[in-house]
Design a protein around this motif. Structure first.
Motif, PDB file in Angstrom:
ATOM      1  N   MET A 177       0.833  -1.208   0.000  1.00 41.31           N
ATOM      2  CA  MET A 177       0.000   0.000   0.000  1.00 41.31           C
ATOM      3  C   MET A 177       0.869   1.260   0.000  1.00 41.31           C
ATOM      4  N   TYR A 178       2.121   1.091   0.373  1.00 40.23           N
ATOM      5  CA  TYR A 178       3.022   2.244   0.415  1.00 40.23           C
ATOM      6  C   TYR A 178       3.951   2.203  -0.797  1.00 40.23           C
ATOM      7  N   ASP A 179       3.888   3.207  -1.621  1.00 34.56           N
ATOM      8  CA  ASP A 179       4.777   3.258  -2.793  1.00 34.56           C
ATOM      9  C   ASP A 179       6.124   3.758  -2.320  1.00 34.56           C
ATOM     10  N   THR A 197       5.169   8.778   9.350  1.00 31.90           N
ATOM     11  CA  THR A 197       5.894   9.154  10.568  1.00 31.90           C
ATOM     12  C   THR A 197       5.826   8.055  11.633  1.00 31.90           C
ATOM     13  N   SER A 198       5.130   6.952  11.333  1.00 25.14           N
ATOM     14  CA  SER A 198       4.991   5.874  12.333  1.00 25.14           C
ATOM     15  C   SER A 198       6.323   5.297  12.824  1.00 25.14           C
ATOM     16  N   PRO A 199       7.400   5.244  12.004  1.00 20.66           N
ATOM     17  CA  PRO A 199       8.659   4.752  12.570  1.00 20.66           C
ATOM     18  C   PRO A 199       9.148   5.554  13.781  1.00 20.66           C
ATOM     19  N   ILE A 237       1.680  14.074  11.023  1.00 26.81           N
ATOM     20  CA  ILE A 237       1.999  14.152  12.452  1.00 26.81           C
ATOM     21  C   ILE A 237       1.510  12.859  13.091  1.00 26.81           C
ATOM     22  N   GLU A 238       2.398  12.278  13.869  1.00 28.02           N
ATOM     23  CA  GLU A 238       2.135  11.011  14.520  1.00 28.02           C
ATOM     24  C   GLU A 238       1.900  11.280  15.999  1.00 28.02           C
ATOM     25  N   GLY A 239       0.996  10.536  16.610  1.00 25.14           N
ATOM     26  CA  GLY A 239       0.823  10.644  18.057  1.00 25.14           C
ATOM     27  C   GLY A 239       0.965   9.265  18.673  1.00 25.14           C
ATOM     28  N   TYR A 275      -8.280  -0.747   9.024  1.00 23.01           N
ATOM     29  CA  TYR A 275      -7.195  -1.707   9.269  1.00 23.01           C
ATOM     30  C   TYR A 275      -5.828  -1.044   9.101  1.00 23.01           C
ATOM     31  N   PHE A 276      -4.985  -1.192  10.086  1.00 24.03           N
ATOM     32  CA  PHE A 276      -3.553  -0.895   9.972  1.00 24.03           C
ATOM     33  C   PHE A 276      -2.832  -2.021  10.694  1.00 24.03           C
ATOM     34  N   PRO A 277      -1.697  -2.485  10.175  1.00 21.16           N
ATOM     35  CA  PRO A 277      -1.013  -3.613  10.813  1.00 21.16           C
ATOM     36  C   PRO A 277      -0.568  -3.306  12.238  1.00 21.16           C
ATOM     37  N   PHE A 278      -0.269  -2.036  12.527  1.00 22.10           N
ATOM     38  CA  PHE A 278       0.353  -1.691  13.816  1.00 22.10           C
ATOM     39  C   PHE A 278      -0.644  -1.316  14.902  1.00 22.10           C
ATOM     40  N   THR A 279      -1.931  -1.348  14.586  1.00 22.31           N
ATOM     41  CA  THR A 279      -2.939  -1.071  15.624  1.00 22.31           C
ATOM     42  C   THR A 279      -4.010  -2.154  15.598  1.00 22.31           C
TER      43      THR A 279
HETATM   44  N1  DAH Z   1       0.968   5.611   9.273  1.00 21.62           N
HETATM   45  C1  DAH Z   1      -0.354   5.607   8.676  1.00 21.62           C
HETATM   46  C2  DAH Z   1      -0.251   6.041   7.239  1.00 21.62           C
HETATM   47  O1  DAH Z   1       0.623   6.723   6.872  1.00 21.62           O
HETATM   48  C3  DAH Z   1      -1.271   6.529   9.439  1.00 21.62           C
HETATM   49  C4  DAH Z   1      -1.581   5.979  10.793  1.00 21.62           C
HETATM   50  C5  DAH Z   1      -2.656   5.156  10.982  1.00 21.62           C
HETATM   51  C6  DAH Z   1      -0.800   6.287  11.870  1.00 21.62           C
HETATM   52  C7  DAH Z   1      -2.979   4.636  12.197  1.00 21.62           C
HETATM   53  C8  DAH Z   1      -1.083   5.764  13.133  1.00 21.62           C
HETATM   54  C9  DAH Z   1      -2.196   4.960  13.278  1.00 21.62           C
HETATM   55  O2  DAH Z   1      -0.380   6.021  14.184  1.00 21.62           O
HETATM   56  O3  DAH Z   1      -2.491   4.449  14.485  1.00 21.62           O
HETATM   57  O4  DAH Z   1      -1.079   5.706   6.456  1.00 21.62           O
END
Ligand code: DAH
Length: 354
Positions: A177-179, A197-199, A237-239, A275-279
Protein backbone atom coordinates in the motif's frame (compact mmCIF):
# COMPACT_ATOMS: atom_id res chain seq x y z
CA UNK A 1 45.83 78.23 -3.22
CA UNK A 2 43.81 81.22 -4.29
CA UNK A 3 44.86 83.39 -7.21
CA UNK A 4 44.99 86.29 -4.81
CA UNK A 5 47.52 84.46 -2.66
CA UNK A 6 49.67 83.61 -5.70
CA UNK A 7 49.71 87.24 -6.78
CA UNK A 8 50.97 88.17 -3.38
CA UNK A 9 54.05 86.00 -3.89
CA UNK A 10 54.71 86.13 -7.64
CA UNK A 11 58.22 84.66 -7.59
CA UNK A 12 58.31 82.54 -4.54
CA UNK A 13 61.32 80.44 -5.55
CA UNK A 14 63.35 83.57 -6.10
CA UNK A 15 62.40 85.22 -2.80
CA UNK A 16 65.34 86.46 -0.84
CA UNK A 17 65.78 87.85 2.63
CA UNK A 18 68.25 90.55 3.34
CA UNK A 19 68.36 90.14 7.13
CA UNK A 20 66.93 88.01 9.95
CA UNK A 21 64.36 90.73 10.61
CA UNK A 22 63.39 90.85 6.97
CA UNK A 23 63.16 87.02 7.00
CA UNK A 24 60.93 87.08 10.09
CA UNK A 25 58.71 89.74 8.54
CA UNK A 26 58.27 87.66 5.39
CA UNK A 27 57.58 84.52 7.44
CA UNK A 28 54.92 86.45 9.37
CA UNK A 29 53.23 87.38 6.12
CA UNK A 30 53.46 83.80 4.90
CA UNK A 31 51.74 82.50 8.04
CA UNK A 32 48.98 85.10 7.79
CA UNK A 33 48.41 84.26 4.15
CA UNK A 34 48.59 80.54 4.93
CA UNK A 35 45.89 80.91 7.58
CA UNK A 36 43.58 82.42 4.98
CA UNK A 37 44.49 79.87 2.29
CA UNK A 38 43.96 76.93 4.62
CA UNK A 39 40.58 78.25 5.72
CA UNK A 40 39.66 78.74 2.10
CA UNK A 41 40.34 75.13 1.07
CA UNK A 42 37.01 73.33 0.88
CA UNK A 43 38.21 69.78 0.21
CA UNK A 44 41.08 67.57 1.29
CA UNK A 45 42.29 67.54 -2.33
CA UNK A 46 42.33 71.35 -2.47
CA UNK A 47 44.06 71.40 0.89
CA UNK A 48 46.78 69.04 -0.39
CA UNK A 49 47.43 71.47 -3.23
CA UNK A 50 47.58 74.39 -0.83
CA UNK A 51 50.03 72.43 1.27
CA UNK A 52 52.35 71.84 -1.69
CA UNK A 53 52.22 75.52 -2.53
CA UNK A 54 52.88 76.64 1.03
CA UNK A 55 55.45 74.10 2.11
CA UNK A 56 56.66 72.41 -1.10
CA UNK A 57 60.00 72.66 -2.79
CA UNK A 58 59.10 75.74 -4.86
CA UNK A 59 57.27 77.53 -2.04
CA UNK A 60 58.19 80.97 -0.75
CA UNK A 61 59.07 79.34 2.56
CA UNK A 62 61.46 76.88 0.89
CA UNK A 63 63.12 79.77 -0.93
CA UNK A 64 63.56 81.65 2.32
CA UNK A 65 65.00 78.56 3.96
CA UNK A 66 67.60 78.20 1.23
CA UNK A 67 68.42 81.90 1.54
CA UNK A 68 69.63 81.22 5.09
CA UNK A 69 72.82 79.83 3.55
CA UNK A 70 73.81 83.35 2.52
CA UNK A 71 73.36 84.77 6.06
CA UNK A 72 76.39 85.18 8.25
CA UNK A 73 77.08 82.25 10.57
CA UNK A 74 75.81 83.95 13.75
CA UNK A 75 72.39 84.70 12.24
CA UNK A 76 71.79 81.26 10.78
CA UNK A 77 70.48 79.48 13.91
CA UNK A 78 67.89 82.15 14.61
CA UNK A 79 66.88 82.26 10.94
CA UNK A 80 66.57 78.44 10.90
CA UNK A 81 64.45 78.43 14.06
CA UNK A 82 62.17 81.13 12.61
CA UNK A 83 61.67 79.00 9.45
CA UNK A 84 60.94 75.89 11.53
CA UNK A 85 58.43 77.72 13.70
CA UNK A 86 56.62 79.07 10.66
CA UNK A 87 56.59 75.59 9.11
CA UNK A 88 55.22 74.05 12.33
CA UNK A 89 52.54 76.66 12.60
CA UNK A 90 51.41 76.12 9.03
CA UNK A 91 51.53 72.34 9.45
CA UNK A 92 49.35 72.56 12.57
CA UNK A 93 46.79 74.69 10.70
CA UNK A 94 46.86 72.21 7.84
CA UNK A 95 46.32 69.18 10.07
CA UNK A 96 43.39 70.73 11.90
CA UNK A 97 41.74 71.76 8.64
CA UNK A 98 42.43 68.35 7.14
CA UNK A 99 40.62 66.62 10.00
CA UNK A 100 37.63 68.92 9.60
CA UNK A 101 37.41 68.39 5.85
CA UNK A 102 37.96 64.62 6.04
CA UNK A 103 35.10 64.35 8.52
CA UNK A 104 32.78 66.33 6.25
CA UNK A 105 33.78 64.21 3.26
CA UNK A 106 33.27 60.93 5.15
CA UNK A 107 29.80 61.99 6.16
CA UNK A 108 28.94 63.04 2.63
CA UNK A 109 30.30 59.76 1.24
CA UNK A 110 28.24 57.73 3.70
CA UNK A 111 25.17 59.63 2.62
CA UNK A 112 25.68 59.08 -1.09
CA UNK A 113 26.84 55.48 -0.81
CA UNK A 114 24.19 54.43 1.65
CA UNK A 115 22.38 51.49 0.08
CA UNK A 116 18.64 51.65 0.41
CA UNK A 117 18.03 47.99 1.28
CA UNK A 118 14.29 48.43 1.40
CA UNK A 119 14.45 49.17 -2.32
CA UNK A 120 16.06 45.79 -2.96
CA UNK A 121 14.11 43.62 -0.56
CA UNK A 122 10.82 45.44 -0.61
CA UNK A 123 8.63 45.76 2.42
CA UNK A 124 10.48 43.92 5.16
CA UNK A 125 7.40 43.40 7.25
CA UNK A 126 5.57 40.97 4.94
CA UNK A 127 7.62 37.79 5.53
CA UNK A 128 5.97 34.99 7.45
CA UNK A 129 6.08 31.25 7.91
CA UNK A 130 4.68 28.98 5.25
CA UNK A 131 1.20 27.71 6.10
CA UNK A 132 2.48 24.14 6.51
CA UNK A 133 4.93 25.43 9.11
CA UNK A 134 2.20 27.49 10.75
CA UNK A 135 -0.05 24.44 10.85
CA UNK A 136 2.70 22.20 12.25
CA UNK A 137 3.44 24.70 15.01
CA UNK A 138 -0.24 25.05 15.87
CA UNK A 139 -0.48 21.26 16.14
CA UNK A 140 2.65 21.05 18.27
CA UNK A 141 1.36 23.77 20.61
CA UNK A 142 -1.98 22.08 20.88
CA UNK A 143 -0.57 18.66 21.80
CA UNK A 144 2.08 20.13 24.09
CA UNK A 145 -0.84 21.81 25.85
CA UNK A 146 -2.35 18.33 26.29
CA UNK A 147 0.86 17.03 27.92
CA UNK A 148 2.66 15.58 24.90
CA UNK A 149 6.28 16.23 24.00
CA UNK A 150 7.53 16.63 20.43
CA UNK A 151 9.66 13.75 19.10
CA UNK A 152 11.75 13.55 15.98
CA UNK A 153 13.14 10.84 13.73
CA UNK A 154 15.20 10.51 10.56
CA UNK A 155 13.66 10.99 7.13
CA UNK A 156 15.79 8.14 5.81
CA UNK A 157 15.05 5.08 7.90
CA UNK A 158 15.51 1.32 7.92
CA UNK A 159 12.85 -1.06 6.65
CA UNK A 160 12.78 -2.48 10.20
CA UNK A 161 11.67 0.84 11.71
CA UNK A 162 9.35 1.75 8.84
CA UNK A 163 7.73 -1.70 8.45
CA UNK A 164 8.91 -4.78 10.36
CA UNK A 165 8.71 -3.37 13.89
CA UNK A 166 5.30 -1.92 13.02
CA UNK A 167 4.01 -5.45 12.43
CA UNK A 168 4.39 -5.50 8.67
CA UNK A 169 6.51 -8.68 8.38
CA UNK A 170 8.58 -9.12 5.19
CA UNK A 171 6.24 -9.92 2.32
CA UNK A 172 3.21 -8.53 4.19
CA UNK A 173 0.69 -7.33 1.60
CA UNK A 174 0.17 -4.02 3.44
CA UNK A 175 3.71 -3.03 2.47
CA UNK A 176 2.41 -2.75 -1.08
CA UNK A 177 0.00 0.00 0.00
CA UNK A 178 3.02 2.24 0.42
CA UNK A 179 4.78 3.26 -2.79
CA UNK A 180 8.13 3.16 -1.14
CA UNK A 181 11.19 5.03 -2.35
CA UNK A 182 14.23 2.95 -1.45
CA UNK A 183 17.69 4.37 -0.94
CA UNK A 184 20.69 2.69 -2.54
CA UNK A 185 22.44 1.92 0.76
CA UNK A 186 23.37 -1.40 2.34
CA UNK A 187 21.34 -4.47 1.42
CA UNK A 188 18.73 -4.03 -1.33
CA UNK A 189 15.53 -2.50 0.10
CA UNK A 190 17.00 -2.21 3.59
CA UNK A 191 16.93 1.60 3.66
CA UNK A 192 14.21 3.95 2.50
CA UNK A 193 12.73 7.40 2.62
CA UNK A 194 10.18 6.89 5.40
CA UNK A 195 6.70 6.41 3.99
CA UNK A 196 5.00 7.70 7.15
CA UNK A 197 5.89 9.15 10.57
CA UNK A 198 4.99 5.87 12.33
CA UNK A 199 8.66 4.75 12.57
CA UNK A 200 9.08 7.55 15.13
CA UNK A 201 6.75 5.49 17.37
CA UNK A 202 9.30 2.69 17.18
CA UNK A 203 12.27 4.98 17.76
CA UNK A 204 10.58 6.54 20.78
CA UNK A 205 9.57 3.24 22.37
CA UNK A 206 13.03 1.72 21.85
CA UNK A 207 14.74 4.73 23.42
CA UNK A 208 12.62 5.58 26.46
CA UNK A 209 10.56 3.60 28.95
CA UNK A 210 6.79 4.13 29.29
CA UNK A 211 4.75 6.10 30.15
CA UNK A 212 5.13 7.88 26.80
CA UNK A 213 3.18 10.75 25.26
CA UNK A 214 4.75 12.13 22.09
CA UNK A 215 3.76 13.71 18.82
CA UNK A 216 6.13 13.54 15.85
CA UNK A 217 5.54 15.86 12.93
CA UNK A 218 7.69 15.46 9.84
CA UNK A 219 8.22 14.88 6.16
CA UNK A 220 7.26 11.62 4.48
CA UNK A 221 7.87 10.33 0.98
CA UNK A 222 6.03 8.09 -1.47
CA UNK A 223 6.39 7.30 -5.15
CA UNK A 224 3.30 9.33 -6.04
CA UNK A 225 2.54 11.56 -8.99
CA UNK A 226 1.75 15.13 -7.95
CA UNK A 227 -1.89 16.10 -8.30
CA UNK A 228 -4.35 18.30 -6.43
CA UNK A 229 -4.38 15.97 -3.40
CA UNK A 230 -1.07 14.04 -3.61
CA UNK A 231 2.58 15.00 -3.48
CA UNK A 232 5.58 12.64 -3.39
CA UNK A 233 6.77 14.67 -0.39
CA UNK A 234 4.19 15.39 2.28
CA UNK A 235 3.86 15.97 6.01
CA UNK A 236 2.31 13.87 8.73
CA UNK A 237 2.00 14.15 12.45
CA UNK A 238 2.14 11.01 14.52
CA UNK A 239 0.82 10.64 18.06
CA UNK A 240 1.71 7.92 20.55
CA UNK A 241 0.53 7.46 24.10
CA UNK A 242 1.59 4.48 26.22
CA UNK A 243 0.59 4.03 29.83
CA UNK A 244 -1.21 1.60 32.11
CA UNK A 245 -4.90 0.90 31.47
CA UNK A 246 -5.24 3.00 28.33
CA UNK A 247 -8.35 2.13 26.30
CA UNK A 248 -10.20 3.14 23.16
CA UNK A 249 -12.19 5.73 25.12
CA UNK A 250 -8.99 7.67 25.81
CA UNK A 251 -8.23 7.62 22.10
CA UNK A 252 -11.71 8.80 21.07
CA UNK A 253 -11.63 11.54 23.72
CA UNK A 254 -8.20 12.71 22.57
CA UNK A 255 -9.30 12.87 18.92
CA UNK A 256 -12.44 14.80 19.91
CA UNK A 257 -10.46 17.25 22.07
CA UNK A 258 -8.02 17.78 19.24
CA UNK A 259 -10.81 18.34 16.70
CA UNK A 260 -12.57 21.11 18.63
CA UNK A 261 -9.26 22.72 19.66
CA UNK A 262 -7.93 22.81 16.11
CA UNK A 263 -11.06 23.49 14.04
CA UNK A 264 -13.38 25.14 16.55
CA UNK A 265 -16.44 24.39 18.63
CA UNK A 266 -18.75 23.61 15.71
CA UNK A 267 -16.67 20.55 14.72
CA UNK A 268 -16.87 17.00 16.03
CA UNK A 269 -15.21 13.66 15.25
CA UNK A 270 -15.99 9.96 14.84
CA UNK A 271 -13.97 6.78 14.57
CA UNK A 272 -14.77 4.32 11.77
CA UNK A 273 -13.40 0.74 11.82
CA UNK A 274 -10.41 0.26 9.52
CA UNK A 275 -7.19 -1.71 9.27
CA UNK A 276 -3.55 -0.89 9.97
CA UNK A 277 -1.01 -3.61 10.81
CA UNK A 278 0.35 -1.69 13.82
CA UNK A 279 -2.94 -1.07 15.62
CA UNK A 280 -5.68 -3.40 16.86
CA UNK A 281 -8.43 -2.37 16.74
CA UNK A 282 -7.77 0.22 14.03
CA UNK A 283 -9.92 3.11 12.90
CA UNK A 284 -10.05 5.99 10.50
CA UNK A 285 -11.15 9.19 12.10
CA UNK A 286 -13.42 11.66 10.40
CA UNK A 287 -14.40 15.16 11.39
CA UNK A 288 -17.81 16.66 10.94
CA UNK A 289 -18.03 20.25 9.80
CA UNK A 290 -20.69 22.64 11.16
CA UNK A 291 -22.64 22.12 7.90
CA UNK A 292 -22.91 18.40 8.74
CA UNK A 293 -20.50 17.11 6.06
CA UNK A 294 -17.80 14.57 6.96
CA UNK A 295 -14.12 14.69 6.10
CA UNK A 296 -11.68 11.82 6.45
CA UNK A 297 -8.64 12.97 8.40
CA UNK A 298 -6.36 10.16 9.51
CA UNK A 299 -5.80 6.77 11.03
CA UNK A 300 -5.59 5.63 14.62
CA UNK A 301 -5.98 2.67 16.92
CA UNK A 302 -4.73 0.79 19.95
CA UNK A 303 -1.04 -0.05 19.59
CA UNK A 304 -0.74 -3.70 18.50
CA UNK A 305 0.87 -5.97 21.14
CA UNK A 306 3.38 -7.15 18.50
CA UNK A 307 4.58 -3.56 18.11
CA UNK A 308 5.02 -3.13 21.86
CA UNK A 309 6.93 -6.43 22.00
CA UNK A 310 9.15 -5.54 19.05
CA UNK A 311 10.08 -2.37 20.96
CA UNK A 312 10.77 -4.21 24.23
CA UNK A 313 7.63 -3.08 26.07
CA UNK A 314 5.54 -5.65 27.95
CA UNK A 315 2.01 -5.62 26.46
CA UNK A 316 0.64 -7.24 29.64
CA UNK A 317 1.63 -4.19 31.64
CA UNK A 318 1.33 -1.35 29.12
CA UNK A 319 -1.24 -0.39 26.52
CA UNK A 320 -1.57 2.65 24.38
CA UNK A 321 -2.98 4.32 21.34
CA UNK A 322 -1.53 5.90 18.24
CA UNK A 323 -2.78 8.19 15.54
CA UNK A 324 -1.43 9.75 12.39
CA UNK A 325 -2.68 12.24 9.87
CA UNK A 326 -1.59 14.54 7.08
CA UNK A 327 -0.55 18.07 8.03
CA UNK A 328 -0.88 19.32 4.46
CA UNK A 329 -4.47 18.17 4.33
CA UNK A 330 -5.21 19.93 7.60
CA UNK A 331 -3.69 23.13 6.28
CA UNK A 332 -5.76 22.86 3.10
CA UNK A 333 -8.98 22.38 5.08
CA UNK A 334 -8.21 25.12 7.55
CA UNK A 335 -7.14 27.71 4.97
CA UNK A 336 -9.51 26.65 2.18
CA UNK A 337 -6.79 25.64 -0.30
CA UNK A 338 -8.07 23.31 -3.00
CA UNK A 339 -4.87 22.32 -4.81
CA UNK A 340 -2.04 20.85 -2.77
CA UNK A 341 0.48 21.85 -5.44
CA UNK A 342 -0.12 25.54 -4.68
CA UNK A 343 1.61 24.98 -1.34
CA UNK A 344 4.82 24.03 -3.11
CA UNK A 345 5.10 26.54 -5.95
CA UNK A 346 6.54 29.36 -3.86
CA UNK A 347 4.33 31.90 -5.62
CA UNK A 348 4.29 34.87 -3.25
CA UNK A 349 0.92 36.07 -4.53
CA UNK A 350 -0.53 32.81 -3.22
CA UNK A 351 1.55 32.48 -0.05
CA UNK A 352 1.00 36.08 1.08
CA UNK A 353 -2.67 35.39 1.58
CA UNK A 354 -2.05 33.39 4.75
N1 DAH B 1 0.97 5.61 9.27
C1 DAH B 1 -0.35 5.61 8.68
C2 DAH B 1 -0.25 6.04 7.24
O1 DAH B 1 0.62 6.72 6.87
C3 DAH B 1 -1.27 6.53 9.44
C4 DAH B 1 -1.58 5.98 10.79
C5 DAH B 1 -2.66 5.16 10.98
C6 DAH B 1 -0.80 6.29 11.87
C7 DAH B 1 -2.98 4.64 12.20
C8 DAH B 1 -1.08 5.76 13.13
C9 DAH B 1 -2.20 4.96 13.28
O2 DAH B 1 -0.38 6.02 14.18
O3 DAH B 1 -2.49 4.45 14.49
O4 DAH B 1 -1.08 5.71 6.46
Amino acid sequence: MSAEFKDEFPNEAQAKATSVDDLKAQLGEIVVAARAAVAEATSTDALAETKAELLGRSSHLAALRSAIGSFNTDDRPEAGRACNEATDEITTLMDARHNELAQVERTALLQTERADLTEIIGDLTVGHSHIITQTRRTLEDLFVGMGYTVADGPEIDTEWHNFTALNFPLGHPARDMYDTLYVNWGKAMSTMLRTHTSPVQVRTMTSQPPPIAVVAPGRCFRRDTADATHMPVFHQIEGLLIDRNINLGHLAGTIEAFTTAFFGEGFSSRLRPSYFPFTEPSAEFDIQRPDGSWLELGGCGMVHPNVLEACGIDPEEWTGFAFGFGIDRLAMIRYGVDDLRDLWLGDMRFLRQF
